[in-house]
Design a protein around this motif. Structure first.
Motif, mmCIF file in Angstrom:
data_model
loop_
_atom_site.group_PDB
_atom_site.id
_atom_site.type_symbol
_atom_site.label_atom_id
_atom_site.label_comp_id
_atom_site.label_asym_id
_atom_site.label_seq_id
_atom_site.Cartn_x
_atom_site.Cartn_y
_atom_site.Cartn_z
ATOM 1 N N LYS A 46 0.840 -1.266 0.095
ATOM 2 C CA LYS A 46 0.078 0.054 0.038
ATOM 3 C C LYS A 46 1.096 1.209 0.032
ATOM 4 O O LYS A 46 2.215 1.177 0.366
ATOM 5 N N GLY A 47 0.237 2.367 -0.331
ATOM 6 C CA GLY A 47 1.149 3.410 -0.328
ATOM 7 C C GLY A 47 0.314 4.820 -1.152
ATOM 8 O O GLY A 47 -0.676 4.706 -1.459
ATOM 9 N N THR A 48 1.089 5.685 -1.255
ATOM 10 C CA THR A 48 0.542 6.881 -1.972
ATOM 11 C C THR A 48 1.832 7.409 -2.802
ATOM 12 O O THR A 48 2.893 7.832 -2.188
ATOM 13 N N TYR A 49 1.588 7.666 -3.933
ATOM 14 C CA TYR A 49 2.612 8.036 -5.044
ATOM 15 C C TYR A 49 2.096 9.633 -5.839
ATOM 16 O O TYR A 49 0.827 9.720 -5.835
ATOM 17 N N SER A 55 -1.717 13.320 -6.791
ATOM 18 C CA SER A 55 -1.422 12.203 -5.577
ATOM 19 C C SER A 55 -2.322 11.086 -5.945
ATOM 20 O O SER A 55 -3.727 11.314 -6.092
ATOM 21 N N TYR A 56 -1.849 9.850 -5.832
ATOM 22 C CA TYR A 56 -2.721 8.408 -6.025
ATOM 23 C C TYR A 56 -2.228 7.591 -4.613
ATOM 24 O O TYR A 56 -1.207 7.262 -4.618
ATOM 25 N N SER A 57 -3.323 7.076 -4.105
ATOM 26 C CA SER A 57 -3.213 6.033 -3.210
ATOM 27 C C SER A 57 -3.737 4.736 -3.689
ATOM 28 O O SER A 57 -4.545 4.736 -4.453
ATOM 29 N N THR A 59 -4.073 0.463 -2.479
ATOM 30 C CA THR A 59 -3.814 -0.838 -1.650
ATOM 31 C C THR A 59 -4.001 -2.228 -2.262
ATOM 32 O O THR A 59 -4.924 -2.281 -3.124
ATOM 33 N N ASP A 75 5.591 9.138 -1.603
ATOM 34 C CA ASP A 75 5.093 9.857 -0.526
ATOM 35 C C ASP A 75 4.931 8.907 0.694
ATOM 36 O O ASP A 75 5.602 9.367 1.819
ATOM 37 N N SER A 76 4.427 7.831 0.479
ATOM 38 C CA SER A 76 4.452 6.999 1.510
ATOM 39 C C SER A 76 4.483 5.540 1.056
ATOM 40 O O SER A 76 3.660 5.307 -0.115
ATOM 41 N N GLU A 77 4.947 4.339 1.627
ATOM 42 C CA GLU A 77 5.225 3.171 0.834
ATOM 43 C C GLU A 77 5.226 2.006 1.822
ATOM 44 O O GLU A 77 6.173 2.019 2.678
#
Length: 278
Positions: A46-49, A55-57, A59, A75-77
């Motif tokens: 899961k994450g946010t790119y 921005s796209y999330s 899962t 952004d997060s991963e």
């Protein structure tokens, strides 16, 4: 993708497969400008790119596709299992093969829709079979490996297009269609037509109007697109053929080899002769 590679397969620096299988959280705010075509398959994570400042999330099980020039930020991963396929235009040109695979504007250069494709369990098994064949071919290093690797990549792309079209109504708005038509025209004519005016006339637009449409998409200018395609082919010929520089210049539509050398040096920072010797 901000993860450490466990296994990497590489074919002459034009096609590579990176395989990861571990769980790690990561935050990376630095933008990365993509320099080749990339296919990411995150089988579990899961994450946010941020892709081109959107921005796209995600899962779970997703695929997404990036083209050269796009800006990508993690952004997060948190990824447990994933694959990254990367290839250059030298290995597989999506514009040249678009009539066969119909991926340009659907998977790559898809500027308006969410970039993610979510395969079902059945579709995942099919993609796994293609990927297994690809990995085996990388390991074998047999005769005609280039053709076999390209064939597996093509299968992976075609099947991804089918999944995408089954999941979403694929938009074909004016700007997206224009970009696709322009890129195909360039692929067919870049050796003989070098000016934006040439292509704008064929598309029934003024050069100014064509440039404005590209600005709306946030992509490179028509002039830069044409120039980059010529430079790509020049690099191929300088690196992989035995032709003299002047004959490469003539083949690419330059009447003056000296002008071609200046054109190449301005775009790359080195002369054709220096590039040939690298």
């Amino acid at each position: 993708m901000a993860v450490q590679d466990l296994v990497t397969y590489n074919f002459k620096n034009v096609f590579a497969l990176h395989q990861v299988q571990f769980e790690k959280a990561c935050i990376a705010n630095k933008n990365e400008r993509v320099d080749s075509y990339k296919i990411y398959w995150i089988k579990e994570g899961k994450g946010t790119y941020t892709i081109d400042f959107e921005s796209y999330s995600f899962t779970g099980n997703v695929l997404f596709f990036l083209s050269p020039g796009q800006v990508f930020t993690v952004d997060s991963e948190k990824v447990k299992e994933a694959y990254q396929l990367s290839f250059t235009r030298d290995f597989y040109c999506i514009q040249a093969h678009d009539a066969e695979v119909a991926c340009n504007g659907v998977l790559f250069n898809n500027v308006y829709q969410t970039p993610f494709v979510s395969p079902s369990d059945v579709e995942t098994k099919r993609l796994e079979m293609i990927l297994s064949g690809l990995i085996e071919e990388f390991r074998l290093e047999e005769t005609a490996q280039y053709d076999m690797l390209q064939s597996f990549l093509k299968q992976f792309i075609v099947y991804s297009v089918r999944i995408k079209k089954e999941r979403d109504v694929v938009k074909e708005d004016a700007e997206t269609k224009l970009f696709k038509d322009f890129s195909l025209l360039v692929e067919q004519n870049y050796k003989s037509l070098h000016s934006v005016t040439d292509y704008a006339n064929r598309l029934g637009l003024s050069p100014k109007s064509l440039t404005k449409h590209f600005q709306k998409l946030g992509v490179q200018t028509p002039s830069d697109y044409i120039k980059n395609r010529i430079i790509t082919e020049a690099k191929r010929k300088l690196r992989y053929s035995n032709d003299a520089i002047k004959y490469i210049a003539f083949d690419l539509g330059f009447n003056d080899p000296a002008y071609f050398s200046r054109f190449f040096a301005k775009a790359t920072g080195i002369s054709p002769k220096q590039f040939q010797k690298k």
